[in-house]
Structure formats: structure tokens, C-alpha cells
Design an enzyme around this catalytic site. Structure first.
Site, PDB file in Angstrom:
ATOM      1  CE  LYS A   9    -136.547 -16.823 -37.139  1.00  0.00           C
ATOM      2  NZ  LYS A   9    -136.088 -16.823 -35.909  1.00  0.00           N
ATOM      3  CE  LYS A  40    -137.914 -14.553 -34.118  1.00  0.00           C
ATOM      4  NZ  LYS A  40    -136.684 -14.894 -33.415  1.00  0.00           N
TER       5      LYS A  40
HETATM    6  C1  PBG Z   1    -134.772 -16.566 -30.886  1.00  0.00           C
HETATM    7  C2  PBG Z   1    -134.838 -17.217 -32.281  1.00  0.00           C
HETATM    8  C3  PBG Z   1    -135.755 -18.115 -32.772  1.00  0.00           C
HETATM    9  C4  PBG Z   1    -135.337 -18.431 -34.114  1.00  0.00           C
HETATM   10  C5  PBG Z   1    -134.079 -17.883 -34.387  1.00  0.00           C
HETATM   11  N1  PBG Z   1    -133.869 -17.136 -33.122  1.00  0.00           N
HETATM   12  C6  PBG Z   1    -136.902 -18.622 -32.247  1.00  0.00           C
HETATM   13  C7  PBG Z   1    -137.906 -17.695 -31.555  1.00  0.00           C
HETATM   14  O1  PBG Z   1    -137.861 -16.555 -31.795  1.00  0.00           O
HETATM   15  O2  PBG Z   1    -138.749 -18.251 -30.522  1.00  0.00           O
HETATM   16  C8  PBG Z   1    -136.092 -19.465 -35.023  1.00  0.00           C
HETATM   17  C9  PBG Z   1    -135.149 -20.178 -36.028  1.00  0.00           C
HETATM   18  C10 PBG Z   1    -135.928 -21.340 -36.680  1.00  0.00           C
HETATM   19  O3  PBG Z   1    -137.044 -21.683 -36.186  1.00  0.00           O
HETATM   20  O4  PBG Z   1    -135.141 -22.081 -37.688  1.00  0.00           O
HETATM   21  N2  PBG Z   1    -134.006 -15.450 -30.749  1.00  0.00           N
END
Ligand code: PBG
Length: 328
Positions: A252, A198
Site C-alpha cells: 500500500k 505500507k
Molecule cells: C490508517 C489508514 C490509512 C489508510 C488506511 N488505513 C491512512 C494512513 O495511514 O494515514 C489509507 C487508505 C486510503 O488512502 O485509501 N490506519
């Protein structure tokens, strides 16, 4: 030596039938995981401003949406809670409240007997006064204390009836710690889909609006999420999380990281997913609304790209729309 005749690639493009015959990749509703935003209330819905067409839904309407997923042959949904600011604390205690919004939604879907896999998000940001995924002490996101909190959170989600836990926090050691606790408590069949690779991405902006975390977040997430410049590290993270007991892994965001998707599939061969995140969704919808692109065609093309890059499935806010299209 005879010289080969020129290869005519156009021969297999002449008709829809022949094109279908040699198509290498297929996109189907069973490839989709539908992320949803849950909020308090009854028969209540609010539009997420930066994600046209996406709404936060109260628990009763989330159950209806889950039924819709089942009817569309979407195998899994993923729940994200929009948590009241009053419930956000330094210690993030609401995260493992058995009756928090996310757990109530999970139970309601289970109790309604909807035949869809429920995935939940394991990260502290919806409950954290700082908006961070881990606990903050003196401005530092502390790893091991956060992992202890995440384990409690994960267990509460499993107890509520979640089928798939999605640790999205990027703390070190959380997969092993969660897996150990699940085994110890008898949740041997609860799956873990690790947000393994991520990235610290600017594409999460609309999501943070959707869950009400934008205002809360102090600083950035670069001390735990990945540097977008790194690829080798992604493979090491994925290998580490699989080793610690993850059943499936995720890359991601999605579209800017298709090279990572392909490398993960080729390198580890594990069930792999990409998250077409909120910013990717917003860009396609915005350009479509302007009439600058054919929105529907671009949605399908973007999702086919994930499949072609080796993903077994995609988390996408387009899931219901695409499933309806694919089902005809
Ligand atoms: C946070 C989380 C995020 C997303 C999913 N879980 C945002 C972040 O890490 O700040 C992003 C999902 C998206 O942008 O569609 N745990």
C-alpha cells in the site's frame, strides 16, 4: 542453419476471440475488497468531498451496501469508522469499545446474515487525538504500548464477528501479539491480512478527510510507515509478518508500488493484495471528470495492472462500479 522467419505478434491480435484466448490475466469481481466508511446516524449519508461518488454511511445503510456487495459477487468489504472528535483521546480507549461504530457495523452485517467477509482496520488513528496510528507519549509514537492497545482492539473486532483483521498501523510485533491473543481466546479462524508493506505516502490524503483524521494529525507517519525509496525492506517486513502469523499480506499504496507487489508474490508466494488508495482513486476520477481520460477504461486498466503484477486481489473504492461492469 536456416534463419527464423520474423515472429508476427499481430497474428494473435487479429480478433477479439483470439485475443481473449491468449489473455494471460483475468480480472473478476472475486478479486475485489470494497472499503467503506461508517458514520453515526440512521438512514444517513454524506459525500466525501475529495472522493467523488464515495459516501460515509450510517450503520443501516452499511448493511445495505454489504448486501449490494454480496449481490455483485464481491467477496469482502472493509470497514473504516468516521469517529466523533469527542471520542478521540490520548489513550484511544474507544478503539476497543465493543460497541464502537466499527463493531456495531460488523454486528449489524452479521445479524442481517449477509454473506460477505468483513474486514476491519486495526490502527488507532480514528480514535487518537493526535491522528497517529499508535499511542503518542511526549511526541513519540511508542511501539509496545501501542501493540497492547492494538491487541485489545483486534480482539473486540473478532468478538464482533470480523472475518479478517487488517492491522494497518505498522507497529513492530503487532501481528504476533494479535495472533497469540486470538488463539488464546478461541478465535482460531479469524484471519489476519497484514498491511505489511505500507509506505508513508502522500496518496492517503482523501482517506484522512473521509475518516476525519486530517485535522487531527500532528506531524507525519515516517517513524513507522515505510520510506518510498525502499524495496528490500518491504520483503523483510512481509516475511516477518507471515512468520508472526499473518495469513495474507498487503502492499500500500498500489500503483506506484507495483514492483513491490511483484517482488512480494515472487519472493513469498503468499496471498497478496494491493490497496488502490484514496489518492489513486481521486486522481482517476478527477481526470475523468475533466474529460482528460476515459475514466472507466483507466479504472479497469489500473486494476488489471495489479493482477498482472501478481496480486490476488485489490482493495479499491471502485469495487462496486467495477463488479457491476464485469458482471455485465
Ligand atoms: C490508517 C489508514 C490509512 C489508510 C488506511 N488505513 C491512512 C494512513 O495511514 O494515514 C489509507 C487508505 C486510503 O488512502 O485509501 N490506519
Amino acid at each position: 542453419m536456416t534463419r527464423a522467419l520474423p515472429t508476427r505478434f499481430r497474428r494473435l491480435k487479429t480478433t477479439p476471440a483470439i485475443r481473449a484466448l491468449v489473455q494471460e490475466t483475468v480480472l473478476s469481481p472475486s478479486d475485489l475488497i470494497w472499503p467503506m466508511f461508517v458514520m453515526e446516524g440512521e438512514n444517513a449519508r454524506t459525500q466525501v468531498p475529495s472522493m467523488p461518488g464515495v459516501e460515509r454511511l450510517s450503520v443501516d445503510l452499511i448493511v445495505e451496501a454489504a448486501r449490494k456487495a454480496e449481490a455483485l459477487s464481491i467477496p469482502a468489504i472493509c470497514l473504516f469508522p468516521y469517529t466523533d472528535t469527542a471520542l478521540k483521546t490520548q489513550g484511544c480507549e474507544e478503539a476497543w469499545n465493543p460497541d464502537n461504530l466499527s463493531n456495531r457495523a460488523t454486528r449489524a452485517i452479521r445479524d442481517a446474515g449477509v454473506n460477505v467477509a468483513i474486514m476491519t482496520d486495526v490502527a488507532l488513528d480514528p480514535y487518537n487525538i493526535n491522528g497517529h496510528d499508535g499511542i503518542v507519549r511526549d511526541g513519540v509514537i511508542v511501539n509496545d504500548e501501542s501493540v497492547e492497545a492494538l491487541v485489545k482492539m483486534a480482539l473486540a473486532q473478532a468478538e464482533a464477528g470480523a472475518d479478517i483483521l487488517g492491522p494497518s498501523d505498522m507497529m513492530d510485533g503487532r501481528i504476533g501479539a494479535i495472533r497469540t491473543e486470538l488463539e488464546a481466546q478461541g478465535f482460531t479462524d479469524t484471519a489476519i491480512l497484514s498491511y505489511a508493506a505500507k509506505y508513508a505516502s502522500a496518496y492517503y490524503g482523501p482517506f484522512r478527510d473521509a475518516v476525519g483524521a486530517s485535522g487531527a494529525l500532528t506531524g507525519d507517519k515516517k517513524t513507522y510507515q515505510m520510506n518510498p525509496a525502499n524495496a528490500d525492506e518491504a520483503l523483510r517486513l512481509v516475511a516477518r509478518d507471515l512468520d508472526e502469523g499473518a495469513d495474507m499480506v498487503m502492499v500500500k499504496p498500489g500503483q506506484p508500488y507495483l514492483d513491490i507487489c511483484r517482488a512480494v508474490k515472487d519472493g513469498l508466494g503468499a496471498p497478496s493484495f494491493a490497496y488502490q488508495v484514496s489518492g489513486e482513486f481521486a486522481m482517476i476520477v478527477a481526470a475523468g471528470q475533466q474529460g482528460w481520460i476515459d475514466e472507466e477504461a483507466c479504472i479497469l486498466e489500473s486494476l488489471m495492472g495489479f493482477k498482472r503484477a501478481g496480486c490476488d486481489g485489490v482493495l479499491t473504492y471502485f469495487a462496486p462500479r467495477v463488479a457491476a461492469l464485469l458482471n455485465g
